[in-house]
Design an enzyme around this catalytic site. Structure first.
Site, PDB file in Angstrom:
ATOM      1  N   LYS A 183      -3.914  -5.959 -12.422  1.00 18.81           N
ATOM      2  CA  LYS A 183      -3.963  -5.405 -11.087  1.00 18.81           C
ATOM      3  C   LYS A 183      -3.486  -6.062 -10.023  1.00 18.81           C
ATOM      4  CE  LYS A 183      -5.627  -1.776 -13.141  1.00 18.81           C
ATOM      5  NZ  LYS A 183      -4.700  -0.610 -13.430  1.00 18.81           N
ATOM      6  N   HIS A 321       0.721   6.197 -20.888  1.00 12.88           N
ATOM      7  CA  HIS A 321      -0.495   5.710 -20.688  1.00 12.88           C
ATOM      8  C   HIS A 321      -1.565   5.990 -21.396  1.00 12.88           C
ATOM      9  CE1 HIS A 321      -4.005   6.437 -17.886  1.00 12.88           C
ATOM     10  NE2 HIS A 321      -3.883   5.111 -17.339  1.00 12.88           N
TER      11      HIS A 321
END
Length: 388
Positions: A183, A321
């Site tokens: 992230k 995803h």
């Protein structure tokens, strides 16, 4: 044969994770069971699915509109041409009756979750793993035995040090993964850059690392991150901005030579096509990450792939995803670039079968009938009460 019932329940993810944009402390998911009158080994065949992660449970739409439409339909109208199995394309059309164009995310997740559960039942009735059925129907019969799999990690935790982050990434490498994702956007740029450099010290090459901003940035921050990350030669820079901000996406693509990735927050073929037309994405390097259970399901995903092919995109650029068994079968069946993995992240809703092992970055496709949730004890424990 017929579908005799469809049941849904909302289950909390029970996660304390945080990315750059939000935390998962309230996140729920819808678990669905499609029960048929077909009997195998003394029990009715049931198909299961859940609505992936990142969007809340959507049982209200299911119960008010989509489940009743299926159960009211003439059972024969939902069967394939042989009359011996369910035809998911017909079930999708049934659910879409009396639905107005546009406004996709209001219904796409509910419809997609039911549709994937239908596919699980179809594959179980056929006695085949889902990825093989998909390969026969949508990939010219080319059946894969394994798929590339990267791990999504590098989340933000209170008190996390750079050593903690590096230790996490080493654990993923020791587990067999060769590409990692982390992230960015949850800290100031200079601190995020230090985090990236710390992970690169472990990996040795930017081509083995992707970063994900979770659509956090406006123009100034997105451009600043693109310039700061460019020298590292990363595998991709994911969701630098809202995927519907086509003009900003095009500007970022013009300023960032490396690969960009997006798509998990797009819920229709039309939205993905508009991104292709106006978002500046480049078929020779960028990555598309549609999450099929959240985007009307597998049949509509095949139509999205057909549209992308008309725009010059290869299936190797598709990385769905999800990080679960649904996306794993879809990746293998359609012959896509790779699958995501979330080991130990979303409780029972992340990861694969209990006997799954990653070797040199690849995960062998399972041979259990259907999607194989029954081989994932914790997750199946949340599904089984729907059929009892």
């Amino acid at each position: 044969m017929r579908i005799i019932d469809i049941r849904e329940t909302a289950v909390p993810l029970n996660s304390t994770l945080r990315n750059s944009s939000f935390d998962f402390s309230e996140m729920t998911t819808s678990v669905v069971a499609v029960i048929t009158d077909v009997v195998r080994d003394g029990a009715r065949v049931a198909g299961f699915a859940f609505n992936s992660t990142g969007r809340y449970a959507c049982g209200a739409q299911m119960r008010e509109r989509f489940i009743p439409r299926i159960l009211r339909a003439d059972p024969g109208s939902l069967l394939d041409e042989t009359g011996t199995n369910i035809e998911p394309e017909k079930v999708l059309a049934c659910m879409m009756q009396r639905e107005k164009s546009g406004g996709h995310s209001e219904r796409s997740i509910a419809i997609g979750t039911i549709e994937v559960a239908i596919w699980d039942a179809v594959a179980k009735i056929a006695g085949r793993p889902l990825h093989r059925l998909l390969a026969e129907r949508y990939n010219g019969g080319r059946v894969a035995d394994k798929v590339f799999c990267y791990v999504g990690g590098g989340w933000y935790f209170p008190g996390q040090t750079l050593k903690d982050l590096q230790d996490e990434m080493r654990r993923h490498l020791n587990a067999g993964y060769t590409m990692l994702k982390m992230k960015v956007g949850g800290l100031p740029l200079d601190q995020d850059v230090r985090r990236v450099e710390a992970v690169l010290d472990v990996l040795g090459s930017g081509s083995r690392l992707a970063v994900d901003a979770n659509a956090k940035f406006g123009r100034n921050a997105a451009v600043a991150y693109a310039k700061a990350l460019a020298p590292y030669g990363l595998r991709w820079f994911e969701e630098p901005c809202d995927p519907l901000n086509y003009a900003l996406f095009a500007e970022i693509a013009g300023a960032y030579e490396g690969a960009l990735a997006t798509g998990e927050n797009l819920y229709s073929t039309q939205d993905v096509e508009n991104l292709m037309r106006f978002g500046g994405l480049r078929a020779d390097r960028d990555i598309i990450q549609v999450d099929p259970p959240q985007a009307y399901g597998i049949v509509q995903f095949s139509r999205t792939l057909d549209m992308l092919a008309r725009h010059g995109w290869q299936r190797s650029a598709m990385f769905p995803h999800g990080g679960n068994q649904m996306s794993l079968h879809i990746t293998g069946g359609f012959g896509l670039g790779g699958a995501e993995s979330y080991p130990g992240v979303f409780g029972d809703f992340g990861g694969f079968a209990d006997d799954a092992r990653v070797e040199d970055g690849y995960l062998r496709l399972p041979e259990r009938p259907g999607i194989g949730f029954e081989g994932q004890a914790g997750l199946y424990g949340a599904m089984r009460p729907l059929i009892e």
